[in-house]
Write an enzyme that holds these catalytic residues in place. Sequence first.
Site, short mmCIF file in Angstrom:
data_model
loop_
_atom_site.label_atom_id
_atom_site.label_comp_id
_atom_site.label_asym_id
_atom_site.label_seq_id
_atom_site.Cartn_x
_atom_site.Cartn_y
_atom_site.Cartn_z
N VAL A 14 0.83 -1.20 0.00
CA VAL A 14 0.00 0.00 0.00
C VAL A 14 0.86 1.25 0.00
O VAL A 14 0.61 2.20 -0.75
CB VAL A 14 -0.95 -0.01 1.21
CG1 VAL A 14 -1.76 1.30 1.27
CG2 VAL A 14 -1.90 -1.20 1.14
N ILE A 139 -12.85 1.34 -3.31
CA ILE A 139 -14.25 1.75 -3.43
C ILE A 139 -14.52 2.79 -2.34
O ILE A 139 -14.34 2.50 -1.16
CB ILE A 139 -15.22 0.57 -3.22
CG1 ILE A 139 -14.76 -0.67 -3.98
CG2 ILE A 139 -16.63 0.94 -3.64
CD1 ILE A 139 -15.55 -1.92 -3.66
N GLY A 190 -0.66 -13.94 -4.65
CA GLY A 190 -0.54 -12.79 -3.75
C GLY A 190 -1.86 -12.31 -3.19
O GLY A 190 -1.91 -11.30 -2.49
N GLU A 193 -2.37 -14.33 2.26
CA GLU A 193 -1.12 -14.36 3.02
C GLU A 193 -0.70 -15.79 3.30
O GLU A 193 -1.48 -16.74 3.14
CB GLU A 193 -1.30 -13.61 4.34
CG GLU A 193 -1.74 -12.16 4.20
CD GLU A 193 -0.64 -11.27 3.63
OE1 GLU A 193 0.55 -11.66 3.71
OE2 GLU A 193 -0.96 -10.20 3.10
N ASP A 204 -11.07 -10.40 8.96
CA ASP A 204 -10.83 -9.18 8.20
C ASP A 204 -12.16 -8.49 7.87
O ASP A 204 -12.33 -7.28 8.11
CB ASP A 204 -10.07 -9.52 6.91
CG ASP A 204 -9.94 -8.34 5.97
OD1 ASP A 204 -9.02 -7.53 6.16
OD2 ASP A 204 -10.77 -8.22 5.04
N LYS A 208 -13.96 -4.71 9.19
CA LYS A 208 -14.54 -3.75 8.25
C LYS A 208 -16.01 -3.49 8.56
O LYS A 208 -16.47 -2.35 8.47
CB LYS A 208 -14.37 -4.25 6.82
CG LYS A 208 -12.91 -4.34 6.38
CD LYS A 208 -12.76 -5.05 5.05
CE LYS A 208 -11.30 -5.15 4.63
NZ LYS A 208 -11.12 -5.94 3.40
N GLY A 304 -5.20 -4.40 -2.99
CA GLY A 304 -4.14 -4.21 -3.96
C GLY A 304 -3.48 -2.86 -3.81
O GLY A 304 -4.09 -1.91 -3.31
#
Length: 438
Positions: A14, A139, A190, A193, A204, A208, A304
């Site tokens: 990132v 997004i 990729g 992990e 995860d 969020k 990404g």
Amino acid sequence: MSPIRVGIIGLGNVGGGALRLLHGNASQIERKLGCPLEVSAVCSRHVHTAPSEAVALHPAAFRTSDWREVVSHPDVDVVAELVGGTGVAREILEAALGLGKPVVTANKELLAEHGAELWGQARSRRASLGMEASVAGGIPVLTALREGIAGDGIDALIGILNGTSNYILTEIERTGAAFDDVLREAQELGYAEADPSADIDGFDARSKLAILAGLAFGVQASPAQIPVEGIRRIRTIDFAYAGRLGHTIRLLATARRGGDGLRLAVRPALIEKNTILAGVTGSYNALWVHGQGGDTFYYGKGAGPDPTGVAVVSDLIAAARSVRTSGVQPVPPFAHMELRSYSPVDTGTEERQFYLRFRVQDRPGILASLAAILAKQGVSIEAVLQEPYTDKGDLPFVTTLEPTRRKSLEAALKAMRGLDFLVDEPLAMPLEPTLTAP
């Protein structure tokens, strides 16, 4: 006009994406901002010994392996924390905010646990807190909830918020490959992990969802308060049965406000193939929101370096504007001036149709035994489905259930444990018949 100077801490995917965008889009950013947005400092553990090529795009930037030198540097106006985790990352943000410097972060875990506290500190120091990159990557769902539909009264939202899990599920469905094989492929590409637990076990997406609940409903929900189930037990045969029912399977993060309160959950579920979320494939993310103004839908790359880097840079531009105006950000990052405590609703009272998949050693009387256990808990079978299968020692079949309360189903599943003909514990998933408010 003098530039606004940025310090980037964390130079992984990132951070590298943000650095490339800040270089490649520099002139466009200057036109939007009215002054240059300049990278004045970068930090990572290996910035001196093995700097990425993205660092070389900003040769004048001060380089250090000590984040404190970035935060306190007199030539850093805005700090971007891109290291992840909840330990050092929290120290970075608190130190920067303590100096009154605006901060930008992509850290979903930290924001889910301590976002309200960090916002309080930011507000007290008249500094901004940028967090768009923490949910759904490229997004702008947080901006949409915070500003675009701020006037709406939201009843429900359903999201596909983890690209790794979505890639795995849709590849199993597309190719018929085994779960472990697709997971290995996702790691090679990729998408996943080396330790994929956070993605495939739903953690995860849960972080969020906690953030989204703050913006959409004004509650401070800890991830630990949100029921979570992952996708490890889903197999190719489940997609075959789901297809016969006109459904597919996705890992859904759901929030529904009803008469008994707000229900939050992250679980795999069956959704009808003719719904818009069923068309979300690969590593893409999406969020469907239902409110008084109707339905809105947000779709795009969820992760990404480039999509997430765009969100980081967008937040940096917003932070730079706040520096120029010498004021706190005009819109609270969680869309509410204060978040109220979240009181979870008893998950057992949720009423849904369910998909129930069994794996058994085939012999007479199995269905009668299972039906009797379900009936004892007041659970009615709607239909039984069985695809042709050659292995009678591990025979899968499915029942769909009439609408039933989750606690009744869980009691029945508990009673089934230890049955000598079961090869594995039954897999239960809710059916989402329509994507509408409750």
